[in-house]
Design an enzyme around this catalytic site. Structure first.
Site, PDB file in Angstrom:
ATOM      1  N   CYS A   1       0.815  -1.213   0.000  1.00 22.20           N
ATOM      2  CA  CYS A   1       0.000   0.000   0.000  1.00 22.20           C
ATOM      3  C   CYS A   1       0.850   1.265   0.000  1.00 22.20           C
ATOM      4  CB  CYS A   1      -0.956   0.003   1.188  1.00 22.20           C
ATOM      5  SG  CYS A   1      -0.131  -0.078   2.799  1.00 22.20           S
TER       6      CYS A   1
ATOM      7  N   HIS B   1      18.979  -0.553   0.942  1.00 27.97           N
ATOM      8  CA  HIS B   1      17.579  -0.122   0.960  1.00 27.97           C
ATOM      9  C   HIS B   1      16.659  -1.313   1.228  1.00 27.97           C
ATOM     10  CE1 HIS B   1      14.100   2.394  -0.144  1.00 27.97           C
ATOM     11  NE2 HIS B   1      13.625   1.275  -0.668  1.00 27.97           N
TER      12      HIS B   1
ATOM     13  N   GLU C   1       6.974  -1.637  11.631  1.00 28.99           N
ATOM     14  CA  GLU C   1       5.761  -2.445  11.402  1.00 28.99           C
ATOM     15  C   GLU C   1       6.125  -3.875  11.018  1.00 28.99           C
ATOM     16  OE1 GLU C   1       3.773  -2.886   8.035  1.00 28.99           O
ATOM     17  OE2 GLU C   1       4.872  -1.554   6.711  1.00 28.99           O
TER      18      GLU C   1
ATOM     19  N   GLN D   1       5.443  -9.224   3.597  1.00 33.19           N
ATOM     20  CA  GLN D   1       5.291  -8.783   2.208  1.00 33.19           C
ATOM     21  C   GLN D   1       6.589  -8.975   1.424  1.00 33.19           C
ATOM     22  OE1 GLN D   1       3.989  -4.890   3.363  1.00 33.19           O
ATOM     23  NE2 GLN D   1       1.815  -5.364   3.074  1.00 33.19           N
TER      24      GLN D   1
ATOM     25  N   GLU E   1      -6.030  -9.718   5.363  1.00 31.62           N
ATOM     26  CA  GLU E   1      -5.183  -9.659   6.548  1.00 31.62           C
ATOM     27  C   GLU E   1      -5.345  -8.349   7.298  1.00 31.62           C
ATOM     28  OE1 GLU E   1      -0.397  -9.765   7.673  1.00 31.62           O
ATOM     29  OE2 GLU E   1      -1.067  -9.983   5.597  1.00 31.62           O
TER      30      GLU E   1
END
Length: 371
Positions: free
Chosen positions: A47, A86, A101, A107, A179
């Site tokens: 997102c 990165h 998080e 992910q 989720e």
């Protein structure tokens, strides 16, 4: 020789929500197309970011994102060690909207699995993502970067608490049954909400989630009814178009609080201009989590130390990998030479001669690879 990894991407730090929507890649059609365009690569699409990782030149990846309507100013391109650094920062949660998080680590893992399924990975990318996943686990177990609930869903909960103060007795609706919806409902139930309404395109999935939280399930046809009854709506459905527009909200005696954490967005931005509606989206959450980000600043240097150690380990592995690849290529070349020079010799004789010729050259390759 420099590490040939590259990264081309955009995130909440470089692009507004409407641009990130254009770059978002669904796993069924757009993501496989991106992998085909890359040849070999891994795509991380969430997102808050779309990032394309590969080996060699980044130009194909850059062109792919530009074709989706992303302006050059929204993109960042990193190569070599900076691309790997990165990726490690992303997996550790340092580059997230909500620092530390937990969802981003899953992910990253899913991005690797999807690339494998498409046959799009190779040794450098495999090692990069495997070590990134291992680093992300260490960062959360060995530092306080992941302490407490720090997901986007929890940030949405903080926002709801800031408005209502007390959530007990409220009617709460979630759009979507994935989720993020499940995570949000877990937080809500801990705060004693009253009625739970779950809306999903597949009513069976809505029912399965609703039953876990003692709620009620609806298909999309039941959305108007839900909007009349809910006090709080949290949207996280995977839909290619808006599910709620200004015309869909009934007039109400009390305001409706809506949080859209979906990408693409589920709720039309004009809903927020209605007198009885208060709409927040992913960009609004950045202000909500600022306090959270400050609280974790003390843990960031600890995570960065882990990242630098992981980078050193990867580069050491890469030096050995280059030597192994060079030795394999050397042996293949020498074998062809020996077979041409000694056409009448048997196989063991060829191998013995290849070994004799290769030995000093292999020693030289290993000496060159030493730091």
């Amino acid at each position: 020789m420099a590490l040939p990894l590259y990264l081309v991407g955009l995130s909440h730090k470089t692009a507004p929500l409407e641009v990130r929507e254009r770059a978002a890649l669904d796993p069924v059609v757009a993501l496989p197309a991106a992998l085909m365009a890359l040849g070999k690569g891994v795509v991380l699409s969430t997102c808050n970011r779309t990032e394309l990782y590969g080996v060699g030149s980044p130009e194909k990846a850059r062109a792919f994102l530009l074709e989706r309507g992303v302006a050059p100013r929204h993109l960042y391109v990193k190569e070599g060690v900076e691309a790997l650094r990165h990726l490690y920062r992303v997996a550790a949660g340092l580059d997230s909207l909500v620092v530390g998080e937990a969802q981003i680590l899953g992910q990253v893992r899913e991005a690797l699995f999807l690339a494998r399924r498409q046959g799009a990975t190779e040794s450098l990318l495999e090692k990069a993502f495997q070590t990134a996943i291992a680093l992300g686990k260490r960062a959360r177990s060995e530092t306080g970067i992941g302490a407490g609930a720090v997901s986007v869903a929890y940030a949405a909960l903080d926002l709801a608490l800031a408005v209502y103060g007390d959530l007990s007795g409220l009617s709460v609706a979630v759009l979507g049954a994935g989720e993020m919806a499940e995570l949000f409902l877990t937080h809500l139930k801990a705060h004693g909400v009253g009625r739970v309404l779950v809306v999903n395109r597949t009513e069976e999935r809505a029912r399965a989630l609703a039953e876990r939280f003692g709620g009620e399930a609806f298909g999309l046809s039941g959305l108007p009814q839900v909007l009349r009854q809910a006090d709080l709506v949290v949207a996280s459905a995977a839909a290619p178009h808006y599910l709620v527009g200004p015309e869909d909200l009934p007039k109400r005696a009390k305001p409706l609080f809506l949080i859209d954490i979906a990408l693409p967005r589920n709720i039309h931005p004009r809903v927020g201009s209605l007198p009885h509606a208060y709409l927040y989206n992913l960009d609004d959450l950045e202000r909500v989590v600022e306090k959270n980000r400050r609280a974790r600043e003390g843990e960031v240097p600890k995570v960065e130390a882990l990242i630098e150690k992981a980078l050193a380990d990867y580069l050491e592995w890469y030096a050995g990998h280059r030597v192994r690849e060079a030795i394999r290529a050397l042996r293949e070349r020498l074998f062809q030479e020996v077979a041409q020079e000694l056409p009448g010799a048997d196989f063991p004789t060829w191998h013995k001669e290849v070994g004799r010729r290769a030995h000093p050259l292999i020693l030289a390759l290993k000496a060159q690879a030493r730091p």
